[in-house]
Design an enzyme around this catalytic site. Structure first.
Site, PDB file in Angstrom:
ATOM      1  N   ALA A  41       0.816  -1.210   0.000  1.00  0.00           N
ATOM      2  CA  ALA A  41       0.000   0.000   0.000  1.00  0.00           C
ATOM      3  C   ALA A  41       0.852   1.264   0.000  1.00  0.00           C
ATOM      4  O   ALA A  41       1.757   1.409   0.830  1.00  0.00           O
ATOM      5  CB  ALA A  41      -0.923   0.013   1.216  1.00  0.00           C
ATOM      6  N   GLY A  46       6.603   1.124   5.467  1.00  0.00           N
ATOM      7  CA  GLY A  46       7.498   0.201   4.770  1.00  0.00           C
ATOM      8  C   GLY A  46       7.515   0.433   3.272  1.00  0.00           C
ATOM      9  O   GLY A  46       8.576   0.412   2.634  1.00  0.00           O
ATOM     10  N   CYS A  47       6.357   0.662   2.700  1.00  0.00           N
ATOM     11  CA  CYS A  47       6.259   0.876   1.256  1.00  0.00           C
ATOM     12  C   CYS A  47       6.912   2.194   0.850  1.00  0.00           C
ATOM     13  O   CYS A  47       7.518   2.297  -0.215  1.00  0.00           O
ATOM     14  CB  CYS A  47       4.806   0.817   0.807  1.00  0.00           C
ATOM     15  SG  CYS A  47       4.082  -0.808   1.116  1.00  0.00           S
ATOM     16  N   THR A  48       6.812   3.192   1.723  1.00  0.00           N
ATOM     17  CA  THR A  48       7.477   4.475   1.461  1.00  0.00           C
ATOM     18  C   THR A  48       8.986   4.288   1.493  1.00  0.00           C
ATOM     19  O   THR A  48       9.696   4.768   0.599  1.00  0.00           O
ATOM     20  CB  THR A  48       7.027   5.532   2.489  1.00  0.00           C
ATOM     21  OG1 THR A  48       5.605   5.725   2.343  1.00  0.00           O
ATOM     22  CG2 THR A  48       7.740   6.853   2.275  1.00  0.00           C
ATOM     23  N   ALA A  51      10.054   2.495  -1.754  1.00  0.00           N
ATOM     24  CA  ALA A  51       9.949   3.350  -2.937  1.00  0.00           C
ATOM     25  C   ALA A  51      11.026   4.434  -2.941  1.00  0.00           C
ATOM     26  O   ALA A  51      11.611   4.736  -3.988  1.00  0.00           O
ATOM     27  CB  ALA A  51       8.561   3.969  -3.010  1.00  0.00           C
TER      28      ALA A  51
END
Length: 159
Positions: A41, A46-48, A51
């Site tokens: 998401a 974590g995804c930030t 990325a």
């Protein structure tokens, strides 16, 4: 759920909208190599991290002949907000119906905080795309950790 992919398997083709609504396909990378990573998401810690790490390594990866795309089940509008807020330089693709996530076996049962849940399995694939636009998996990694993943992948790729 689809069986997990391994090196030398055919890479499932895809055509998905990016954060601007433009279609990006595996065949767009014909004659090259692309890292396709799946994340749960946008706008989550974590995804930030992942990325931003890919964005930081993007120029070196491109110089080494490797493109990068991130895929999540988020809608295009959320991806645009994520890209703009965090300064993400890599293309982010929307797979709202999870068809590509399922084709890559990157969606299914996983453990989250000790509980079994169904969701995106953080996964990364290195794909060699031939001149005709057909891909072959060179590297398949499932259940990767967001932190430090990009550095390990760069070492694996020699970039």
């Amino acid at each position: 759920m689809t069986s997990r992919l391994s090196a030398n398997d055919s890479a499932p083709a895809f055509s998905l909208p990016d954060a601007d609504g433009q279609t990006v396909s595996l065949s767009d990378f014909a004659g090259g190599r692309v890292v396709v990573y799946f994340y749960p998401a946008a706008l989550t810690p974590g995804c930030t991290t992942q990325a931003i790490d890919f964005t930081g390594a993007y120029d070196e990866l491109k110089s080494g002949g490797v493109e990068v795309v991130g895929i999540s089940p988020d809608p295009v509008e959320k991806l645009a907000k994520f890209r703009d807020k965090e300064g993400i330089a890599i293309p982010l693709l929307s797979d709202e119906d999870k068809s590509v996530l399922n084709a890559y076996a990157a969606f299914g049962e996983r453990v989250l905080y000790g509980k079994k849940v169904e969701g995106v399995i953080r996964s990364t694939f290195v794909i060699d795309v031939d001149a005709s636009g057909n891909g072959t998996i060179a590297e398949a990694q499932y259940n990767v950790k967001a932190t430090g993943h990009v550095d390990r992948l760069r070492r694996t790729l020699g970039v």
